[in-house]
Motif scaffolding. Structure first.
Motif, PDB file in Angstrom:
ATOM      1  N   VAL A 197       0.861  -1.083   0.041  1.00 17.96           N
ATOM      2  CA  VAL A 197      -0.026   0.059  -0.078  1.00 17.96           C
ATOM      3  C   VAL A 197       0.739   1.372   0.055  1.00 17.96           C
ATOM      4  CG1 VAL A 197      -1.748  -1.083   1.225  1.00 17.96           C
ATOM      5  CG2 VAL A 197      -0.150  -0.040   2.547  1.00 17.96           C
ATOM      6  N   ILE A 198       0.417   2.380  -0.200  1.00 21.16           N
ATOM      7  CA  ILE A 198       1.148   3.438  -0.399  1.00 21.16           C
ATOM      8  C   ILE A 198       0.130   4.543   0.809  1.00 21.16           C
ATOM      9  CG2 ILE A 198       1.344   5.841  -1.526  1.00 21.16           C
ATOM     10  CD1 ILE A 198       2.690   3.318  -2.849  1.00 21.16           C
ATOM     11  N   VAL A 199       1.018   4.852   1.829  1.00 20.04           N
ATOM     12  CA  VAL A 199       0.196   5.394   2.888  1.00 20.04           C
ATOM     13  C   VAL A 199       0.608   7.157   2.875  1.00 20.04           C
ATOM     14  CG1 VAL A 199       0.814   3.579   4.713  1.00 20.04           C
ATOM     15  CG2 VAL A 199       2.644   5.341   4.188  1.00 20.04           C
ATOM     16  N   ILE A 200      -0.221   7.535   3.570  1.00 19.77           N
ATOM     17  CA  ILE A 200      -0.128   9.169   3.416  1.00 19.77           C
ATOM     18  C   ILE A 200       0.725   9.856   4.575  1.00 19.77           C
ATOM     19  CG2 ILE A 200      -1.740  11.288   3.969  1.00 19.77           C
ATOM     20  CD1 ILE A 200      -4.085   9.548   3.344  1.00 19.77           C
ATOM     21  N   TYR A 201       1.691  10.803   3.948  1.00 16.75           N
ATOM     22  CA  TYR A 201       2.663  11.447   4.800  1.00 16.75           C
ATOM     23  C   TYR A 201       2.186  12.054   6.399  1.00 16.75           C
ATOM     24  CZ  TYR A 201       6.421  14.680   6.250  1.00 16.75           C
ATOM     25  OH  TYR A 201       7.156  15.261   6.693  1.00 16.75           O
ATOM     26  N   GLY A 202       2.784  11.613   7.067  1.00 18.91           N
ATOM     27  CA  GLY A 202       2.220  12.116   8.569  1.00 18.91           C
ATOM     28  C   GLY A 202       1.600  11.052   9.362  1.00 18.91           C
ATOM     29  N   THR A 203       1.372   9.898   8.720  1.00 20.20           N
ATOM     30  CA  THR A 203       0.498   9.026   9.341  1.00 20.20           C
ATOM     31  C   THR A 203       1.535   8.121  10.218  1.00 20.20           C
ATOM     32  OG1 THR A 203      -0.867   8.703   7.484  1.00 20.20           O
ATOM     33  CG2 THR A 203      -0.572   6.814   8.825  1.00 20.20           C
ATOM     34  N   ASP A 204       1.085   7.652  11.363  1.00 19.80           N
ATOM     35  CA  ASP A 204       1.707   6.807  12.068  1.00 19.80           C
ATOM     36  C   ASP A 204       1.535   5.221  11.385  1.00 19.80           C
ATOM     37  OD1 ASP A 204       2.135   4.342  14.224  1.00 19.80           O
ATOM     38  OD2 ASP A 204       1.753   5.707  15.786  1.00 19.80           O
ATOM     39  N   ILE A 205       2.638   4.957  10.677  1.00 20.89           N
ATOM     40  CA  ILE A 205       2.445   3.738   9.748  1.00 20.89           C
ATOM     41  C   ILE A 205       2.126   2.457  10.423  1.00 20.89           C
ATOM     42  CG2 ILE A 205       3.862   2.387   8.163  1.00 20.89           C
ATOM     43  CD1 ILE A 205       5.223   4.895   7.402  1.00 20.89           C
ATOM     44  N   LYS A 206       2.760   2.056  11.598  1.00 21.62           N
ATOM     45  CA  LYS A 206       2.521   0.946  12.305  1.00 21.62           C
ATOM     46  C   LYS A 206       1.028   0.801  12.773  1.00 21.62           C
ATOM     47  CE  LYS A 206       4.173  -1.919  16.142  1.00 21.62           C
ATOM     48  NZ  LYS A 206       5.080  -2.147  17.477  1.00 21.62           N
ATOM     49  N   GLU A 207       0.699   1.893  13.108  1.00 22.34           N
ATOM     50  CA  GLU A 207      -0.936   1.558  13.598  1.00 22.34           C
ATOM     51  C   GLU A 207      -1.811   1.776  12.390  1.00 22.34           C
ATOM     52  OE1 GLU A 207      -3.859   5.238  15.659  1.00 22.34           O
ATOM     53  OE2 GLU A 207      -1.967   4.827  16.544  1.00 22.34           O
ATOM     54  N   ALA A 208      -1.234   2.460  11.318  1.00 23.50           N
ATOM     55  CA  ALA A 208      -2.302   2.387  10.153  1.00 23.50           C
ATOM     56  C   ALA A 208      -2.217   0.821   9.548  1.00 23.50           C
ATOM     57  CB  ALA A 208      -1.960   3.418   9.112  1.00 23.50           C
TER      58      ALA A 208
END
Length: 281
Positions: free
Chosen positions: A231-242
């Motif tokens: 997936v592509i995540v949104i900048y500023g996101t807590d990646i692990k949590e998302a």
């Protein structure tokens, strides 16, 4: 050791509701152990065996239910010796069948045979038969989580039963599972990879911090699918949590919508999307 066990039988033609009523009948006779279609069950737990309804043909189903193979028989006998039940109830479609099961497992002669028409009304039996013929659905007298792995993809629905036994008596509560067996005349079905992709894309669109699905790979096994997702995540996101939250959503929704047991989901953040405006976040 086996010679001291008191053996009961619950008999009725196929599709008349024996498995549906098995725990109720067992409870009324103070029996905690049931043998039904290849399974050795204690209360709501499968403790040995595998369901005969998993067999590819009806002939194989009957052989499995009778414990004709040494391997199947020895597993059940070992479990009986381990748990040392005072009594066991065997389910079968005829007197001959339950006597044969008892004989194959080395159990004592059957003490009492309880018949389905002693427990259910003619109308209830006919309703059960109609559902079996028109929908191909069978009941297994254990909760869904007990057999989900064995029946991944075969219409596995929970069915909770609550009945009063009368004033001053404890209510009868049990969960059973409805399945459509492998040998059902209604045929097999398959679920395309594109279906999984559409479900995951929809969830990605609605998940906080996930911009989009970039890649997906499905590996199908007998027990269910294993899914790899990028997936592509949104900048500023807590990646692990998302990613953790997205993974849980994917597993829950895929199992709910497809009736399949998801073996594993692996998710990798492959890139970061930097939104140009607040609307794109």
């Amino acid at each position: 050791m086996l010679s001291k066990i008191k053996v009961f039988a619950f008999v009725g033609p196929s599709g008349t509701g024996k498995s549906y009523r098995a725990q109720l009948v067992a409870g009324e006779n103070n029996i905690s152990y049931i043998i039904d279609d290849g399974l050795f069950i204690k209360d709501n737990e499968v403790i040995a065996g595998s369901s005969a309804k998993k067999a590819p043909t009806k002939i194989e189903t009957v052989k499995h239910a009778l414990f004709q193979s040494e391997e199947e028989k020895s597993e059940i006998v070992s479990a009986i010796k381990k748990y040392k039940p005072e009594s066991i109830m065997i389910l079968g479609t005829s007197d001959n069948m339950v006597h044969k099961i008892a004989e194959n497992l080395g159990l004592p002669p059957i003490t009492r045979i309880i018949r389905i028409d002693e427990i259910a009304t003619e109308e209830e039996i006919e309703t059960a038969r109609r559902i079996r013929v028109t929908e191909g659905k069978h009941v297994i007298p254990v909760p869904t989580f007990e057999i989900k792995k064995d029946f991944s993809g075969y219409i596995l629905d929970p069915l909770q039963i609550f009945k009063s036994k009368g004033i001053g008596k404890a209510p009868y509560v049990a969960e059973k599972s409805i399945i459509r067996p492998t040998f059902s005349y209604m045929g097999n079905f398959t679920i395309s990879d594109s279906v999984f992709r559409q479900i995951i894309e929809y969830l990605a669109h609605r998940s906080h911090g996930i911009h989009k699905l970039s890649k997906m790979r499905i590996t199908k096994y007998e027990d269910g699918p294993s899914i790899y997702i990028e997936v592509i995540v949104i900048y500023g996101t807590d990646i692990k949590e998302a990613l953790t939250s997205f993974k849980e959503k994917c597993k829950k929704e895929i199992e709910k919508l497809t009736a399949m047991n998801v073996i594993n989901i692996e998710i990798l953040a492959k890139g970061i999307f930097v939104p140009e405006s607040e609307e794109e976040k």
